[in-house]
Enzyme design. Structure first.
Site, PDB file in Angstrom:
ATOM      1  N   PRO A  10      19.785  11.172  24.178  1.00  0.00           N
ATOM      2  CA  PRO A  10      19.094  11.405  22.911  1.00  0.00           C
ATOM      3  C   PRO A  10      18.153  10.275  22.493  1.00  0.00           C
ATOM      4  CG  PRO A  10      21.446  11.041  22.586  1.00  0.00           C
ATOM      5  CD  PRO A  10      21.238  11.227  24.044  1.00  0.00           C
ATOM      6  N   ASN A  11      17.023  10.704  21.984  1.00  0.00           N
ATOM      7  CA  ASN A  11      15.976   9.817  21.436  1.00  0.00           C
ATOM      8  C   ASN A  11      15.175   9.075  22.498  1.00  0.00           C
ATOM      9  OD1 ASN A  11      16.609  10.327  18.607  1.00  0.00           O
ATOM     10  ND2 ASN A  11      18.502   9.218  19.023  1.00  0.00           N
ATOM     11  N   ARG A  18       9.655   4.743  19.215  1.00  0.00           N
ATOM     12  CA  ARG A  18      10.958   4.347  18.694  1.00  0.00           C
ATOM     13  C   ARG A  18      11.178   2.826  18.845  1.00  0.00           C
ATOM     14  NH1 ARG A  18      16.432   5.373  22.187  1.00  0.00           N
ATOM     15  NH2 ARG A  18      17.771   4.950  20.421  1.00  0.00           N
ATOM     16  N   TYR A  23      12.790  -1.400  22.439  1.00  0.00           N
ATOM     17  CA  TYR A  23      12.669  -0.566  23.649  1.00  0.00           C
ATOM     18  C   TYR A  23      11.307  -0.660  24.332  1.00  0.00           C
ATOM     19  CZ  TYR A  23      16.986   1.384  21.764  1.00  0.00           C
ATOM     20  OH  TYR A  23      18.263   1.527  21.291  1.00  0.00           O
ATOM     21  N   ASN A  74      20.809   7.140  31.774  1.00  0.00           N
ATOM     22  CA  ASN A  74      20.779   6.390  30.528  1.00  0.00           C
ATOM     23  C   ASN A  74      21.193   7.392  29.450  1.00  0.00           C
ATOM     24  OD1 ASN A  74      20.393   5.031  28.201  1.00  0.00           O
ATOM     25  ND2 ASN A  74      18.335   4.278  28.687  1.00  0.00           N
ATOM     26  N   ALA A  77      22.786   7.003  23.141  1.00  0.00           N
ATOM     27  CA  ALA A  77      23.923   6.864  22.212  1.00  0.00           C
ATOM     28  C   ALA A  77      25.203   7.500  22.758  1.00  0.00           C
ATOM     29  CB  ALA A  77      23.559   7.468  20.864  1.00  0.00           C
ATOM     30  N   HIS A  80      28.246   5.540  24.281  1.00  0.00           N
ATOM     31  CA  HIS A  80      29.290   4.899  23.491  1.00  0.00           C
ATOM     32  C   HIS A  80      30.265   5.896  22.868  1.00  0.00           C
ATOM     33  CE1 HIS A  80      26.227   1.886  24.015  1.00  0.00           C
ATOM     34  NE2 HIS A  80      25.386   2.519  23.202  1.00  0.00           N
ATOM     35  N   ASP A  87      33.259  12.588  32.624  1.00  0.00           N
ATOM     36  CA  ASP A  87      34.069  13.613  33.310  1.00  0.00           C
ATOM     37  C   ASP A  87      33.189  14.433  34.252  1.00  0.00           C
ATOM     38  OD1 ASP A  87      36.450  12.882  32.156  1.00  0.00           O
ATOM     39  OD2 ASP A  87      36.595  14.609  30.806  1.00  0.00           O
ATOM     40  N   GLU A  98      24.269   3.344  35.891  1.00  0.00           N
ATOM     41  CA  GLU A  98      23.998   3.388  34.450  1.00  0.00           C
ATOM     42  C   GLU A  98      22.858   2.408  34.128  1.00  0.00           C
ATOM     43  OE1 GLU A  98      27.284   1.686  32.277  1.00  0.00           O
ATOM     44  OE2 GLU A  98      26.508   2.338  30.329  1.00  0.00           O
ATOM     45  N   HIS A 100      20.462   0.790  30.839  1.00  0.00           N
ATOM     46  CA  HIS A 100      20.074   0.667  29.429  1.00  0.00           C
ATOM     47  C   HIS A 100      18.873  -0.251  29.342  1.00  0.00           C
ATOM     48  CE1 HIS A 100      23.533   2.834  28.139  1.00  0.00           C
ATOM     49  NE2 HIS A 100      24.273   2.083  28.943  1.00  0.00           N
ATOM     50  N   ILE A 101      17.858   0.194  28.652  1.00  0.00           N
ATOM     51  CA  ILE A 101      16.632  -0.601  28.501  1.00  0.00           C
ATOM     52  C   ILE A 101      16.948  -1.901  27.748  1.00  0.00           C
ATOM     53  CG2 ILE A 101      14.402  -0.631  27.295  1.00  0.00           C
ATOM     54  CD1 ILE A 101      14.142   2.361  28.031  1.00  0.00           C
ATOM     55  N   SER A 102      17.713  -1.781  26.666  1.00  0.00           N
ATOM     56  CA  SER A 102      18.046  -2.967  25.863  1.00  0.00           C
ATOM     57  C   SER A 102      19.337  -3.601  26.382  1.00  0.00           C
ATOM     58  CB  SER A 102      18.210  -2.572  24.392  1.00  0.00           C
ATOM     59  OG  SER A 102      19.343  -1.730  24.235  1.00  0.00           O
ATOM     60  N   ARG A 107      23.912  -6.571  21.130  1.00  0.00           N
ATOM     61  CA  ARG A 107      23.558  -5.847  19.907  1.00  0.00           C
ATOM     62  C   ARG A 107      24.834  -5.577  19.088  1.00  0.00           C
ATOM     63  NH1 ARG A 107      19.739  -0.980  21.491  1.00  0.00           N
ATOM     64  NH2 ARG A 107      19.484  -0.967  19.206  1.00  0.00           N
ATOM     65  N   ARG A 111      27.997  -0.922  20.696  1.00  0.00           N
ATOM     66  CA  ARG A 111      27.180  -0.679  21.895  1.00  0.00           C
ATOM     67  C   ARG A 111      27.776  -1.350  23.130  1.00  0.00           C
ATOM     68  NH1 ARG A 111      22.487   1.862  19.859  1.00  0.00           N
ATOM     69  NH2 ARG A 111      22.037   1.120  17.766  1.00  0.00           N
TER      70      ARG A 111
HETATM   71  C1  DQA Z   1      20.051   2.576  25.058  1.00  0.00           C
HETATM   72  C2  DQA Z   1      21.059   1.746  24.253  1.00  0.00           C
HETATM   73  C3  DQA Z   1      21.917   2.654  23.380  1.00  0.00           C
HETATM   74  O1  DQA Z   1      22.861   1.881  22.647  1.00  0.00           O
HETATM   75  C4  DQA Z   1      21.054   3.400  22.383  1.00  0.00           C
HETATM   76  O2  DQA Z   1      21.838   4.294  21.632  1.00  0.00           O
HETATM   77  C5  DQA Z   1      19.916   4.106  23.047  1.00  0.00           C
HETATM   78  C6  DQA Z   1      19.206   3.460  24.157  1.00  0.00           C
HETATM   79  C7  DQA Z   1      19.097   1.667  25.875  1.00  0.00           C
HETATM   80  O3  DQA Z   1      18.440   2.184  26.770  1.00  0.00           O
HETATM   81  O4  DQA Z   1      18.992   0.469  25.602  1.00  0.00           O
HETATM   82  O5  DQA Z   1      19.488   5.150  22.594  1.00  0.00           O
HETATM   83  O6  DQA Z   1      20.755   3.368  25.985  1.00  0.00           O
END
Ligand code: DQA
Length: 151
Positions: A10-11, A18, A23, A74, A77, A80, A87, A98, A100-102, A107, A111
């Site tokens: 999501p997002n 964003r 990001y 990725n 959200a 978490h 599963d 896995e 994650h950009i950040s 943080r 997270r």
């Molecule tokens: C994220 C980190 C997550 O905590 C956050 O909810 C995201 C992006 C990242 O790529 O850093 O939406 O997965």
């Protein structure tokens, strides 16, 4: 050619708009283009999927069974919160990384929890969009190590 499915949660479609201070300014469509180029340089064909819905992500992972060789995820959200996504990864048994950009570890506390880390070969955090390229490199090495040479 080996096939990799890259899934963004999501997002992630709001990338570039964003929170650019967290990001970056690369847009989602630029990210998709870069992933496809990086994948082809490494001998993969990449499909990139994004959804804001947990069940759609679970469906896409299940549909990858028998059609893809590896997964990059990725889950944003859902990293978490979701038990259904790890599963599904376990169910299909595909090697997964896995991303994650950040740097999620520096943080908010919530997270730091990743429900998908235990089902992934490695977790790449805080390397920006380069993390996706690193994930593809790791999967390439893993596939070669397991004797599944990329052609
Ligand atoms: C994220 C980190 C997550 O905590 C956050 O909810 C995201 C992006 C990242 O790529 O850093 O939406 O997965």
């Amino acid at each position: 050619m080996r096939k990799v499915l890259v899934i963004n949660g999501p997002n992630m479609n709001m990338l570039g708009i964003r929170e650019p201070e967290i990001y970056g300014k690369t847009t989602y469509s630029q990210l998709v283009d870069m992933i496809k180029i990086w994948a082809s340089e490494l001998g993969f064909e990449a499909e990139v999927f994004q959804s804001n819905h947990e069940g759609d992500i679970v469906d896409r992972i299940q549909q990858a069974y028998g059609f893809f060789d590896a997964l990059v995820l990725n889950p944003a959200a859902y990293t978490h919160t979701s038990v259904a996504i790890p599963d599904a990864i376990r169910a299909v048994g595909l090697p997964a990384v896995e991303v994650h950009i950040s740097d999620v570890d520096s943080r908010e506390d919530f997270r730091r929890i990743s429900y998908i880390a235990p089902v992934c070969i490695v977790s790449i955090k805080g390397h920006g969009i380069d993390g996706y390229r690193e994930a593809l490199e790791i999967l390439k090495k893993r596939i070669i190590k397991d004797g599944l040479q990329i052609c």
